[in-house]
Scaffold this motif. Structure first.
Motif, PDB file in Angstrom:
ATOM      1  N   ARG A  74      12.691  65.198  27.753  1.00 33.38           N
ATOM      2  CA  ARG A  74      12.288  66.544  27.325  1.00 33.38           C
ATOM      3  C   ARG A  74      11.663  66.534  25.941  1.00 33.38           C
ATOM      4  O   ARG A  74      12.140  65.841  25.051  1.00 33.38           O
ATOM      5  CB  ARG A  74      13.503  67.496  27.357  1.00 33.38           C
ATOM      6  CG  ARG A  74      13.886  67.852  28.764  1.00 33.38           C
ATOM      7  CD  ARG A  74      15.110  68.710  28.766  1.00 33.38           C
ATOM      8  NE  ARG A  74      14.769  70.122  28.677  1.00 33.38           N
ATOM      9  CZ  ARG A  74      15.669  71.085  28.810  1.00 33.38           C
ATOM     10  NH1 ARG A  74      16.943  70.785  28.981  1.00 33.38           N
ATOM     11  NH2 ARG A  74      15.306  72.336  28.749  1.00 33.38           N
ATOM     12  N   GLU A  75      10.593  67.272  25.804  1.00 30.30           N
ATOM     13  CA  GLU A  75       9.931  67.440  24.511  1.00 30.30           C
ATOM     14  C   GLU A  75       9.188  68.783  24.562  1.00 30.30           C
ATOM     15  O   GLU A  75       9.157  69.429  25.618  1.00 30.30           O
ATOM     16  CB  GLU A  75       8.949  66.292  24.260  1.00 30.30           C
ATOM     17  CG  GLU A  75       7.959  66.137  25.396  1.00 30.30           C
ATOM     18  CD  GLU A  75       7.123  64.876  25.284  1.00 30.30           C
ATOM     19  OE1 GLU A  75       7.150  64.229  24.221  1.00 30.30           O
ATOM     20  OE2 GLU A  75       6.415  64.555  26.247  1.00 30.30           O
ATOM     21  N   TYR A  89      10.285  73.581  26.237  1.00 27.23           N
ATOM     22  CA  TYR A  89      10.962  72.321  25.967  1.00 27.23           C
ATOM     23  C   TYR A  89      11.348  71.722  27.318  1.00 27.23           C
ATOM     24  O   TYR A  89      12.317  72.159  27.946  1.00 27.23           O
ATOM     25  CB  TYR A  89      12.196  72.578  25.094  1.00 27.23           C
ATOM     26  CG  TYR A  89      12.933  71.323  24.728  1.00 27.23           C
ATOM     27  CD1 TYR A  89      12.346  70.364  23.903  1.00 27.23           C
ATOM     28  CD2 TYR A  89      14.217  71.091  25.215  1.00 27.23           C
ATOM     29  CE1 TYR A  89      13.014  69.205  23.572  1.00 27.23           C
ATOM     30  CE2 TYR A  89      14.896  69.935  24.883  1.00 27.23           C
ATOM     31  CZ  TYR A  89      14.274  68.997  24.074  1.00 27.23           C
ATOM     32  OH  TYR A  89      14.951  67.850  23.756  1.00 27.23           O
ATOM     33  N   ALA A  90      10.525  70.765  27.777  1.00 31.66           N
ATOM     34  CA  ALA A  90      10.756  70.257  29.140  1.00 31.66           C
ATOM     35  C   ALA A  90      10.127  68.876  29.296  1.00 31.66           C
ATOM     36  O   ALA A  90       9.442  68.376  28.405  1.00 31.66           O
ATOM     37  CB  ALA A  90      10.140  71.213  30.143  1.00 31.66           C
ATOM     38  N   ASP A  91      10.383  68.273  30.458  1.00 31.17           N
ATOM     39  CA  ASP A  91       9.764  66.994  30.797  1.00 31.17           C
ATOM     40  C   ASP A  91       8.468  67.311  31.549  1.00 31.17           C
ATOM     41  O   ASP A  91       8.496  67.778  32.686  1.00 31.17           O
ATOM     42  CB  ASP A  91      10.739  66.195  31.684  1.00 31.17           C
ATOM     43  CG  ASP A  91      10.201  64.822  32.018  1.00 31.17           C
ATOM     44  OD1 ASP A  91       8.963  64.657  32.012  1.00 31.17           O
ATOM     45  OD2 ASP A  91      11.013  63.918  32.298  1.00 31.17           O
ATOM     46  N   GLY A  92       7.313  67.057  30.907  1.00 32.88           N
ATOM     47  CA  GLY A  92       6.012  67.440  31.449  1.00 32.88           C
ATOM     48  C   GLY A  92       5.807  66.949  32.881  1.00 32.88           C
ATOM     49  O   GLY A  92       5.348  67.698  33.752  1.00 32.88           O
ATOM     50  N   ILE A  93       6.186  65.688  33.133  1.00 35.20           N
ATOM     51  CA  ILE A  93       5.943  65.111  34.467  1.00 35.20           C
ATOM     52  C   ILE A  93       6.771  65.853  35.520  1.00 35.20           C
ATOM     53  O   ILE A  93       6.290  66.138  36.619  1.00 35.20           O
ATOM     54  CB  ILE A  93       6.284  63.611  34.444  1.00 35.20           C
ATOM     55  CG1 ILE A  93       5.276  62.909  33.519  1.00 35.20           C
ATOM     56  CG2 ILE A  93       6.244  63.018  35.845  1.00 35.20           C
ATOM     57  CD1 ILE A  93       5.520  61.461  33.301  1.00 35.20           C
ATOM     58  N   ALA A 110      14.459  71.991  47.449  1.00 36.92           N
ATOM     59  CA  ALA A 110      15.750  71.642  46.837  1.00 36.92           C
ATOM     60  C   ALA A 110      15.510  70.906  45.525  1.00 36.92           C
ATOM     61  O   ALA A 110      16.154  71.184  44.513  1.00 36.92           O
ATOM     62  CB  ALA A 110      16.567  70.775  47.787  1.00 36.92           C
ATOM     63  N   ILE A 111      14.542  69.997  45.548  1.00 41.40           N
ATOM     64  CA  ILE A 111      14.199  69.266  44.324  1.00 41.40           C
ATOM     65  C   ILE A 111      13.650  70.234  43.278  1.00 41.40           C
ATOM     66  O   ILE A 111      14.033  70.199  42.110  1.00 41.40           O
ATOM     67  CB  ILE A 111      13.175  68.145  44.633  1.00 41.40           C
ATOM     68  CG1 ILE A 111      13.859  67.067  45.490  1.00 41.40           C
ATOM     69  CG2 ILE A 111      12.608  67.556  43.360  1.00 41.40           C
ATOM     70  CD1 ILE A 111      12.928  65.977  45.973  1.00 41.40           C
ATOM     71  N   VAL A 112      12.765  71.146  43.723  1.00 46.25           N
ATOM     72  CA  VAL A 112      12.169  72.119  42.797  1.00 46.25           C
ATOM     73  C   VAL A 112      13.274  72.922  42.107  1.00 46.25           C
ATOM     74  O   VAL A 112      13.309  73.038  40.886  1.00 46.25           O
ATOM     75  CB  VAL A 112      11.206  73.071  43.549  1.00 46.25           C
ATOM     76  CG1 VAL A 112      10.874  74.274  42.695  1.00 46.25           C
ATOM     77  CG2 VAL A 112       9.932  72.328  43.923  1.00 46.25           C
ATOM     78  N   LYS A 113      14.209  73.447  42.897  1.00 44.60           N
ATOM     79  CA  LYS A 113      15.250  74.300  42.315  1.00 44.60           C
ATOM     80  C   LYS A 113      16.088  73.521  41.293  1.00 44.60           C
ATOM     81  O   LYS A 113      16.354  73.989  40.193  1.00 44.60           O
ATOM     82  CB  LYS A 113      16.153  74.864  43.408  1.00 44.60           C
ATOM     83  CG  LYS A 113      17.152  75.863  42.838  1.00 44.60           C
ATOM     84  CD  LYS A 113      17.654  76.808  43.899  1.00 44.60           C
ATOM     85  CE  LYS A 113      18.756  77.684  43.354  1.00 44.60           C
ATOM     86  NZ  LYS A 113      18.272  78.920  42.759  1.00 44.60           N
ATOM     87  N   ASN A 114      16.463  72.299  41.678  1.00 51.88           N
ATOM     88  CA  ASN A 114      17.235  71.470  40.745  1.00 51.88           C
ATOM     89  C   ASN A 114      16.465  71.206  39.462  1.00 51.88           C
ATOM     90  O   ASN A 114      17.008  71.325  38.367  1.00 51.88           O
ATOM     91  CB  ASN A 114      17.585  70.133  41.403  1.00 51.88           C
ATOM     92  CG  ASN A 114      18.947  70.181  42.052  1.00 51.88           C
ATOM     93  OD1 ASN A 114      19.943  70.335  41.363  1.00 51.88           O
ATOM     94  ND2 ASN A 114      18.983  70.093  43.364  1.00 51.88           N
ATOM     95  N   LEU A 115      15.181  70.842  39.623  1.00 52.10           N
ATOM     96  CA  LEU A 115      14.359  70.536  38.443  1.00 52.10           C
ATOM     97  C   LEU A 115      14.222  71.745  37.536  1.00 52.10           C
ATOM     98  O   LEU A 115      14.286  71.635  36.312  1.00 52.10           O
ATOM     99  CB  LEU A 115      12.973  70.069  38.882  1.00 52.10           C
ATOM    100  CG  LEU A 115      12.870  68.603  39.313  1.00 52.10           C
ATOM    101  CD1 LEU A 115      11.458  68.304  39.790  1.00 52.10           C
ATOM    102  CD2 LEU A 115      13.247  67.679  38.164  1.00 52.10           C
ATOM    103  N   GLN A 158      16.201  72.290  33.618  1.00 50.77           N
ATOM    104  CA  GLN A 158      15.360  72.519  32.431  1.00 50.77           C
ATOM    105  C   GLN A 158      15.481  73.973  31.979  1.00 50.77           C
ATOM    106  O   GLN A 158      14.549  74.522  31.388  1.00 50.77           O
ATOM    107  CB  GLN A 158      13.920  72.125  32.745  1.00 50.77           C
ATOM    108  CG  GLN A 158      13.864  70.664  33.193  1.00 50.77           C
ATOM    109  CD  GLN A 158      12.461  70.130  33.314  1.00 50.77           C
ATOM    110  OE1 GLN A 158      11.896  69.660  32.336  1.00 50.77           O
ATOM    111  NE2 GLN A 158      11.897  70.214  34.499  1.00 50.77           N
ATOM    112  N   ASP A 159      16.627  74.568  32.259  1.00 48.56           N
ATOM    113  CA  ASP A 159      16.990  75.924  31.807  1.00 48.56           C
ATOM    114  C   ASP A 159      16.090  77.020  32.361  1.00 48.56           C
ATOM    115  O   ASP A 159      16.002  78.101  31.779  1.00 48.56           O
ATOM    116  CB  ASP A 159      17.008  76.027  30.260  1.00 48.56           C
ATOM    117  CG  ASP A 159      17.818  74.910  29.652  1.00 48.56           C
ATOM    118  OD1 ASP A 159      18.892  74.626  30.209  1.00 48.56           O
ATOM    119  OD2 ASP A 159      17.374  74.315  28.651  1.00 48.56           O
TER     120      ASP A 159
END
Ligand SMILES: Nc1ncnc2c1ncn2[C@@H]1O[C@H](COP(=O)(O)OP(=O)(O)OP(=O)(O)O)[C@@H](O)[C@H]1O
Ligand SMILES: [Mg+2]
Length: 458
Positions: free
Chosen positions: A306-307, A346-350, A425-430, A434-435
């Motif tokens: 995260r940045e 503030y997140a992981d861009g990828i 499911a992946i989308v929701k978790n991601l 990341q708040d």
């Protein structure tokens, strides 16, 4: 007899004894001293009275009267002359030392103890000087056995011991009753936990007292429920995984077999079989990667980098990456993006890009004609993203389930689209790790709308 009852009982009894014994000892001492002092005072007073009331040492009648007085008061007496010789006594006589005699002659009283070797009785005596018209004529001693002084104390001691023994046994009963009552839920919990460990997850702790033990019991029950849910989830997951793997692997096996046995007519057909094998292998690989991703996220080990990143840049690259798919299907992309100011999160861009691509690919996959719309804007504290399509939509009853692993609307048709049901499911978790927040709304045959938001940073 279970051991916890024994331990609790022993501890409580130890406490009772630790209180009773010193208390009894102190009470015994207090009573002994009290009676000892009382009797000393009594004989001192008596000897003083006798010494001052005696008027002659030669008058036998008078001496006899004192002897009978002593008899009635259950005391002994002896009378000495001025040089310390005993001139009258009621059985016991104790010789005076010079020192004592000197004391008496000076008008002072004397207290002396004496042990009778024969009867091993200890006597307590008190003497006062006999003075006739200012001359020391002798001394009057009153004595009594120390045992007499101790007798009431002994009686009280016996009573104390008796009540202590009584208290001990009553305490013993109450203690074991209480210890049993207190340890009962513990024993039940121990049994329940063992059963849970053995895999019997329907067991529950029934005795729930209104204290910390009760909380423990509830926690054990919760644990059983949680573990049960986990077990059901796990078996569902395994069933899903094997189901998902079975179809592509059946294809792989079938076409590999066909190739092996030269069951194709033309070179073109052979190439077709090989392409199917390749596609199905890709499908399996993607499934495995997605599952691995999900399980890592669910264990909280997503390894995010995260940045502070600019959301607008991520949106641009995501759109760029899906452009070809979009054009292949002849769909239009409508964007409403406010590019005036940076939207920082503030997140992981990828990972954020993965979210958008997943949603955009779904929108393309489940839309036959029309357009896909992407809106991005910022408010004071948040950034908002909306991805909307004009596709087949999601039936209302499926809406609450679309974020669950392997959930697909109309499974057989979804497979035609090539999906495994893990994307959302992946989308929701991601989003959540990341708040962020994600919601979905949809109308059948009208379209689907995903709304996302992330906290904005300066
Ligand atoms: N934009 C959409 N329009 C209509 N239905 C959708 C849309 N997005 C998702 N769905 C439905 O929700 C289901 C779950 O979507 P998800 O992305 O999790 O799985 P998938 O697309 O089937 O497979 P995967 O994305 O793992 O390859 C889909 O199977 C589809 O039925
Ligand atoms: Mg998908």
């Amino acid at each position: 007899m279970n051991r916890i009852v024994l331990k609790l009982g022993i501890i409580m009894m130890g406490l009772i004894l630790a209180v009773l014994l010193p208390l009894g000892f102190v009470a015994d001492k207090i009573f002994s001293n009290f009676y000892y002092n009382q009797i000393t005072e009594e004989i001192s007073e008596l000897s003083h009275k006798y010494a001052s009331s005696i008027t002659s040492l030669d008058d036998d009648a008078m001496i006899n009267m004192f002897k009978s007085l002593a008899y009635f008061t259950n005391k002994d007496i002896y009378i000495t002359n001025a040089i310390g010789e005993v001139i009258a006594h009621t059985g016991i006589q104790i010789p005076l030392t010079n020192n004592e005699l000197r004391h008496l002659s000076k008008g002072k009283s004397v207290q002396k103890n004496f042990e009778d070797r024969e009867t091993s009785n200890t006597y307590l005596s008190y003497g006062h000087p006999i003075v006739f018209s200012d001359t020391f004529e002798g001394s009057f001693f009153v004595l009594t056995s120390v045992d007499d002084a101790h007798e009431p104390a002994h009686k009280i001691r016996d009573l104390l011991i008796l009540s202590a023994v009584g208290a001990f046994f009553v305490g013993l009963g109450i203690t074991f009753f209480l210890a049993r009552k207190m340890s009962k839920p513990l024993i039940e919990m121990e049994r329940a936990t063992r059963e849970i460990a053995r895999g019997n997850l329907d067991i529950r702790v029934n005795t729930i007292p209104n204290d910390e033990l009760g909380s423990l019991g509830k926690a054990i029950n919760d644990l059983a429920v949680e573990t049960n849910e986990y077990r059901t989830n796990r078996s569902e997951l395994f069933a899903n995984i094997s189901h998902e793997l079975r179809t592509p692997i059946t294809y792989l096996k079938g076409y590999a077999n066909a190739l092996k046995n030269n069951l194709y007519k033309t070179e073109e057909e052979k190439q077709q079989y090989l392409t199917i094998i390749e596609t199905e292998s890709d499908h399996i690989l993607r499934l495995i990667n997605d599952l691995f991703d999900l399980s890592k996220m669910e264990e909280g080990q997503a390894n995010l980098q995260r940045e502070t990143v600019n959301l607008l840049e991520i949106v641009e690259t995501s759109i760029l990456k899906i452009k070809i798919e979009l054009e292949k299907k002849g769909l239009k992309l409508v964007t409403e993006i406010n590019r005036k100011s940076d939207l920082l999160i503030y997140a992981d861009g990828i990972r954020v890009e993965q979210i958008f691509i997943n949603l955009l690919v779904n929108a393309i996959q489940y839309t036959e004609k029309g357009s896909i719309c992407m809106k991005v804007w910022g408010t004071k504290n948040n950034v908002h993203i909306v991805i909307e399509d004009t596709g087949i939509g999601i039936p209302e009853e499926d809406l609450p389930l679309v974020f669950e692993r392997f959930h697909r609307v109309e499974k057989s048709r979804s497979r035609d689209y090539g999906g495994t049901g893990l994307g959302l499911a992946i989308v929701k978790n991601l989003v959540e790790i990341q708040d962020g927040n994600i919601t979905v709304s949809s109308k059948r045959n009208k379209g689907t709308k995903f709304e996302l938001s992330f906290p904005r940073v300066e």
